[in-house]
Design a protein around this motif. Structure first.
Motif, short mmCIF file in Angstrom:
data_model
loop_
_atom_site.label_atom_id
_atom_site.label_comp_id
_atom_site.label_asym_id
_atom_site.label_seq_id
_atom_site.Cartn_x
_atom_site.Cartn_y
_atom_site.Cartn_z
N GLU A 49 1.71 10.69 8.55
CA GLU A 49 0.36 10.28 8.97
C GLU A 49 -0.17 9.23 8.01
OE1 GLU A 49 -1.39 11.30 11.48
OE2 GLU A 49 -0.48 13.18 12.14
N LEU A 50 -1.19 8.49 8.46
CA LEU A 50 -1.83 7.54 7.56
C LEU A 50 -2.77 8.26 6.59
CD1 LEU A 50 -2.80 4.48 9.78
CD2 LEU A 50 -0.72 4.88 8.45
N ARG A 102 6.16 8.16 12.13
CA ARG A 102 5.53 6.99 11.52
C ARG A 102 5.52 5.81 12.49
NH1 ARG A 102 8.88 5.82 6.97
NH2 ARG A 102 7.48 4.14 6.41
N GLN A 152 -9.62 -0.84 9.04
CA GLN A 152 -9.20 -1.45 7.76
C GLN A 152 -9.29 -2.98 7.86
OE1 GLN A 152 -5.34 0.03 6.48
NE2 GLN A 152 -6.04 2.15 6.47
N HIS A 170 -0.51 13.55 3.57
CA HIS A 170 -0.47 12.61 4.70
C HIS A 170 0.87 11.88 4.75
CE1 HIS A 170 -4.61 13.01 6.06
NE2 HIS A 170 -4.94 13.16 4.80
N ILE A 171 1.32 11.40 3.61
CA ILE A 171 2.59 10.65 3.59
C ILE A 171 3.73 11.55 4.08
CG2 ILE A 171 4.34 9.65 2.06
CD1 ILE A 171 2.20 8.45 0.42
N PHE A 215 0.60 4.36 -2.64
CA PHE A 215 0.35 5.75 -2.24
C PHE A 215 1.53 6.65 -2.62
CE2 PHE A 215 -2.47 3.63 1.06
CZ PHE A 215 -3.59 3.74 0.25
N ARG A 216 2.75 6.12 -2.56
CA ARG A 216 3.90 6.95 -2.99
C ARG A 216 3.82 7.24 -4.48
NH1 ARG A 216 6.48 4.45 1.15
NH2 ARG A 216 6.76 2.55 -0.02
N ARG A 259 -3.86 -1.54 8.23
CA ARG A 259 -2.97 -0.78 9.10
C ARG A 259 -3.72 -0.21 10.30
NH1 ARG A 259 1.73 0.54 6.10
NH2 ARG A 259 2.73 2.43 6.82
N ALA A 286 -7.87 4.71 1.76
CA ALA A 286 -6.94 3.56 1.78
C ALA A 286 -7.71 2.28 1.45
CB ALA A 286 -6.26 3.46 3.14
N ASP A 303 10.39 10.00 3.02
CA ASP A 303 9.55 10.05 4.21
C ASP A 303 10.21 9.31 5.38
OD1 ASP A 303 9.19 7.61 2.90
OD2 ASP A 303 7.12 7.36 3.54
N SER A 330 0.85 -1.20 0.00
CA SER A 330 0.00 0.00 0.00
C SER A 330 0.89 1.25 0.00
CB SER A 330 -0.95 0.00 1.19
OG SER A 330 -0.26 -0.27 2.38
N GLY A 331 2.02 1.19 0.71
CA GLY A 331 2.93 2.34 0.72
C GLY A 331 3.43 2.68 -0.69
P1 AMP Z 1 4.85 2.20 4.08
O1 AMP Z 1 5.74 2.15 2.88
O2 AMP Z 1 4.01 0.94 4.24
O3 AMP Z 1 5.63 2.50 5.33
O4 AMP Z 1 3.80 3.38 3.87
C1 AMP Z 1 4.22 4.70 3.60
C2 AMP Z 1 3.10 5.66 3.89
O5 AMP Z 1 1.97 5.35 3.05
C3 AMP Z 1 2.56 5.61 5.31
O6 AMP Z 1 3.32 6.40 6.20
C4 AMP Z 1 1.15 6.14 5.12
O7 AMP Z 1 1.15 7.55 4.95
C5 AMP Z 1 0.75 5.55 3.78
N1 AMP Z 1 0.09 4.23 3.95
C6 AMP Z 1 0.58 3.02 3.59
N2 AMP Z 1 -0.29 2.05 3.86
C7 AMP Z 1 -1.38 2.64 4.42
C8 AMP Z 1 -2.64 2.16 4.92
N3 AMP Z 1 -2.95 0.85 4.92
N4 AMP Z 1 -3.50 3.09 5.43
C9 AMP Z 1 -3.22 4.39 5.44
N5 AMP Z 1 -2.05 4.91 4.99
C10 AMP Z 1 -1.14 4.05 4.48
#
Ligand code: AMP
Length: 195
Positions: free
Chosen positions: A66-67, A150, A102, A61-62, A42-43, A98, A73, A141, A38-39
């Protein structure tokens, strides 16, 4: 043990920097299964934030650790899971669910479609290991202040996810503080996947 992962969903939980992404990527080199981070999704959206209001919201948010809001999501990740299933593939979820809501959303959506989660694994590392690894990888991030934030967000919002699956008797702990090959062997065993 089997080599056919069609339609399977494996949930990989763990602190940022626990090695979820690295392990999922390595498993996908040997097993015909999709790694859905998911990260990463979103990236990718955030990188296009100039083109779209929604992407800009995700980026905000990223960038502060923050989530992304739950409804966004859930809808974005569920769409990806369903598209992978339509292709007849299995999936390793990395970074989703997360939050408790969810996790509940995923269960509801799967049960509506007679689906279920094949395995739920917590890749366990200490908070110290988590922070060290995050700071080592140097993503944008992953700057010290955002990384700490985070981790804090994760402990507050994602620990209830562990409890949720633990109470259902579904959570399997795998020690992520070991050599990568050892961790991978254990993950494949818990997933019930043969290579
Ligand atoms: P990660 O690479 O999994 O550490 O995710 C990077 C960023 O993406 C997180 O700090 C959140 O901002 C966002 N993110 C990833 N997965 C989720 C999720 N399941 N729900 C909400 N935000 C998410």
């Amino acid at each position: 043990m089997n080599t056919d992962t069609t339609g399977q969903i494996h949930v990989l939980l763990g602190l940022p920097g626990s090695g979820k992404g690295t392990q999922a990527t390595r498993i996908c080199e040997d097993v015909d299964i999709i790694h859905l981070s998911s990260g990463d999704i979103f990236r990718r959206f955030a990188a296009n934030s100039h083109s779209n209001h929604l992407y800009r919201r995700i980026r905000e948010h990223i960038d502060c650790g923050e989530l992304v809001p739950n409804d966004l999501a859930c809808n974005i990740v569920m769409r990806e899971i369903e598209s992978i299933h339509r292709e007849g593939k299995g999936v390793i979820l990395d970074g989703f669910p997360r939050t408790l809501s969810q996790a509940e959303f995923l269960d509801e959506r799967l049960s509506e479609n007679d689906g279920h989660i094949s395995s739920i694994i917590n890749l366990a590392v200490s908070e110290e290991t988590s922070l060290e690894r995050i700071l080592d990888r140097g993503r944008h991030d992953d700057l010290p202040e955002i990384a700490k934030k985070r981790l804090e967000v994760h402990l507050r919002l994602s620990d209830p996810v562990l409890d949720y699956y633990r109470c259902k008797g579904r959570l399997v702990e795998v020690d992520g503080d070991r050599a990568q090959d050892e961790v991978k062997t254990d993950l494949l065993r818990v997933m019930g996947v043969e290579i």
